[in-house]
Every structure is written in C-alpha cells, then in structure tokens.
Write a protein that holds these residues in place. Structure first.
Motif, PDB file in Angstrom:
ATOM      1  N   GLU A  70      10.433  -6.329  -5.042  1.00  0.00           N
ATOM      2  CA  GLU A  70      10.368  -4.954  -5.548  1.00  0.00           C
ATOM      3  C   GLU A  70       9.712  -3.986  -4.566  1.00  0.00           C
ATOM      4  OE1 GLU A  70       8.419  -5.049  -9.349  1.00  0.00           O
ATOM      5  OE2 GLU A  70      10.302  -5.428 -10.385  1.00  0.00           O
ATOM      6  N   GLU A  71       9.253  -4.498  -3.447  1.00  0.00           N
ATOM      7  CA  GLU A  71       8.536  -3.659  -2.492  1.00  0.00           C
ATOM      8  C   GLU A  71       9.355  -2.453  -2.015  1.00  0.00           C
ATOM      9  OE1 GLU A  71       6.933  -7.887  -2.079  1.00  0.00           O
ATOM     10  OE2 GLU A  71       8.903  -6.963  -2.229  1.00  0.00           O
ATOM     11  N   PRO A  72      10.624  -2.629  -1.626  1.00  0.00           N
ATOM     12  CA  PRO A  72      11.386  -1.452  -1.166  1.00  0.00           C
ATOM     13  C   PRO A  72      11.516  -0.366  -2.239  1.00  0.00           C
ATOM     14  CG  PRO A  72      12.494  -3.468  -0.496  1.00  0.00           C
ATOM     15  CD  PRO A  72      11.390  -3.865  -1.437  1.00  0.00           C
ATOM     16  N   LYS A  73      11.745  -0.775  -3.473  1.00  0.00           N
ATOM     17  CA  LYS A  73      11.876   0.201  -4.551  1.00  0.00           C
ATOM     18  C   LYS A  73      10.566   0.959  -4.754  1.00  0.00           C
ATOM     19  CE  LYS A  73      13.102   0.738  -9.388  1.00  0.00           C
ATOM     20  NZ  LYS A  73      13.564   0.077 -10.606  1.00  0.00           N
ATOM     21  N   LEU A  74       9.439   0.237  -4.748  1.00  0.00           N
ATOM     22  CA  LEU A  74       8.149   0.898  -4.931  1.00  0.00           C
ATOM     23  C   LEU A  74       7.823   1.824  -3.769  1.00  0.00           C
ATOM     24  CD1 LEU A  74       5.972  -1.905  -6.532  1.00  0.00           C
ATOM     25  CD2 LEU A  74       6.733   0.225  -7.572  1.00  0.00           C
ATOM     26  N   ARG A  75       8.188   1.423  -2.543  1.00  0.00           N
ATOM     27  CA  ARG A  75       7.972   2.314  -1.401  1.00  0.00           C
ATOM     28  C   ARG A  75       8.784   3.601  -1.559  1.00  0.00           C
ATOM     29  NH1 ARG A  75       7.834  -2.702   1.462  1.00  0.00           N
ATOM     30  NH2 ARG A  75       5.734  -3.043   2.266  1.00  0.00           N
ATOM     31  N   ALA A  76      10.020   3.478  -2.032  1.00  0.00           N
ATOM     32  CA  ALA A  76      10.859   4.661  -2.255  1.00  0.00           C
ATOM     33  C   ALA A  76      10.263   5.553  -3.339  1.00  0.00           C
ATOM     34  CB  ALA A  76      12.281   4.243  -2.624  1.00  0.00           C
ATOM     35  N   LEU A  77       9.764   4.944  -4.414  1.00  0.00           N
ATOM     36  CA  LEU A  77       9.134   5.730  -5.477  1.00  0.00           C
ATOM     37  C   LEU A  77       7.867   6.414  -4.968  1.00  0.00           C
ATOM     38  CD1 LEU A  77       9.563   3.253  -8.460  1.00  0.00           C
ATOM     39  CD2 LEU A  77      10.807   5.402  -8.098  1.00  0.00           C
ATOM     40  N   GLY A  78       7.071   5.691  -4.186  1.00  0.00           N
ATOM     41  CA  GLY A  78       5.871   6.280  -3.600  1.00  0.00           C
ATOM     42  C   GLY A  78       6.201   7.448  -2.689  1.00  0.00           C
ATOM     43  N   ALA A  79       7.281   7.315  -1.906  1.00  0.00           N
ATOM     44  CA  ALA A  79       7.705   8.406  -1.022  1.00  0.00           C
ATOM     45  C   ALA A  79       8.129   9.624  -1.835  1.00  0.00           C
ATOM     46  CB  ALA A  79       8.844   7.936  -0.121  1.00  0.00           C
ATOM     47  N   MET A  80       8.785   9.384  -2.976  1.00  0.00           N
ATOM     48  CA  MET A  80       9.193  10.490  -3.846  1.00  0.00           C
ATOM     49  C   MET A  80       7.958  11.228  -4.361  1.00  0.00           C
ATOM     50  SD  MET A  80      11.451  10.624  -7.405  1.00  0.00           S
ATOM     51  CE  MET A  80      11.413   8.886  -7.501  1.00  0.00           C
ATOM     52  N   LEU A  81       6.945  10.492  -4.757  1.00  0.00           N
ATOM     53  CA  LEU A  81       5.712  11.132  -5.230  1.00  0.00           C
ATOM     54  C   LEU A  81       5.047  11.908  -4.101  1.00  0.00           C
ATOM     55  CD1 LEU A  81       4.189   8.201  -7.324  1.00  0.00           C
ATOM     56  CD2 LEU A  81       5.387  10.216  -8.182  1.00  0.00           C
ATOM     57  N   ASP A  82       5.002  11.294  -2.931  1.00  0.00           N
ATOM     58  CA  ASP A  82       4.319  11.923  -1.808  1.00  0.00           C
ATOM     59  C   ASP A  82       5.021  13.197  -1.351  1.00  0.00           C
ATOM     60  OD1 ASP A  82       2.055  11.801  -0.040  1.00  0.00           O
ATOM     61  OD2 ASP A  82       3.487  11.366   1.572  1.00  0.00           O
ATOM     62  N   ARG A  83       6.329  13.293  -1.530  1.00  0.00           N
ATOM     63  CA  ARG A  83       7.054  14.519  -1.156  1.00  0.00           C
ATOM     64  C   ARG A  83       6.573  15.723  -1.965  1.00  0.00           C
ATOM     65  NH1 ARG A  83      11.426  10.986  -0.634  1.00  0.00           N
ATOM     66  NH2 ARG A  83      12.209  11.404  -2.717  1.00  0.00           N
ATOM     67  N   THR A 125       0.857  -1.178   0.000  1.00  0.00           N
ATOM     68  CA  THR A 125       0.000   0.000   0.000  1.00  0.00           C
ATOM     69  C   THR A 125       0.893   1.227   0.000  1.00  0.00           C
ATOM     70  OG1 THR A 125      -1.711  -1.151   1.260  1.00  0.00           O
ATOM     71  CG2 THR A 125      -1.796   1.256   1.250  1.00  0.00           C
ATOM     72  N   LEU A 126       0.687   2.098  -0.983  1.00  0.00           N
ATOM     73  CA  LEU A 126       1.392   3.369  -1.051  1.00  0.00           C
ATOM     74  C   LEU A 126       0.410   4.464  -0.666  1.00  0.00           C
ATOM     75  CD1 LEU A 126       3.291   3.033  -4.463  1.00  0.00           C
ATOM     76  CD2 LEU A 126       4.149   2.561  -2.163  1.00  0.00           C
ATOM     77  N   THR A 127       0.858   5.378   0.162  1.00  0.00           N
ATOM     78  CA  THR A 127       0.031   6.524   0.518  1.00  0.00           C
ATOM     79  C   THR A 127       0.623   7.743  -0.168  1.00  0.00           C
ATOM     80  OG1 THR A 127      -0.510   5.534   2.643  1.00  0.00           O
ATOM     81  CG2 THR A 127      -0.931   7.897   2.401  1.00  0.00           C
TER      82      THR A 127
END
Length: 99
Positions: free
Chosen positions: A21-34, A5-7
């Motif tokens: 791939e979960e860590p990479k997707l979490r990092a990408l999601g964090a980039m979007l959320d910033r 789940t990405l917020t």
C-alpha cells in the motif's frame, strides 16, 4: 507490515500500512501536501490546524463530487467526516513506537 514517512506541510509523519500500500499512501500524502501552501498562512503556523484545513478542503471537494441526497444526509456526512478527521489528526499526533 510496511511503514513509510509522509511529509505534509513540512512535517514528517510515520505511517504504518499493509505491504504493497506504500505507493497509494505516498500519492495520498502528495495530494494533501499540494494543498499545504494555500492553508499554512491561514492556519497560523499550527500543524494540527493546517491538517484540519487541508482535510476540510478535501471533504468539500468530495461533497461537491458526491452531493448527499438530502439536507439531513449532508449533516450526517459532515458529522462522519469531522469524526474521521479528528481521528486522523489524533493518530498523526501520537508518537511512533520504536520499530
């Protein structure tokens, strides 16, 4: 197959991915959320528009780092980016099937 789940912009999105791939997707999601706080007001509360603005900011940053060789290439790149953004927005709006 993994699922996380990405917020992004205060909204949860279920995303399927390959195992590992979960860590990479979490990092990408964090980039979007910033980028979310800067664009939520401009988006007028629309989550789709917020995601679009975030994607446009990232696409702009990408083209600044990797400028196309010609003006024609720029138009083609922007068209491809726009198509991918539309596909991502559509995928994020689809309901997640029960696991």
């Amino acid at each position: 197959m993994g699922q996380i789940t990405l917020t992004i912009a205060g909204r949860n999105h279920q995303v399927g991915c390959r195992d590992g791939e979960e860590p990479k997707l979490r990092a990408l999601g964090a980039m979007l959320d910033r980028h979310a706080p800067a664009v939520q007001h401009a988006a007028g509360g629309s989550s789709e528009r917020t995601l679009l603005y975030i994607a446009l900011i990232l696409a702009d940053q990408l083209t600044d780092r990797h400028p196309p060789e010609s003006a024609g290439g720029n138009a083609e790149l922007l068209e491809r980016v726009a198509e991918r953004l539309e596909a991502v927005a559509s995928a994020l709006e689809e309901p997640v099937p029960d696991a």
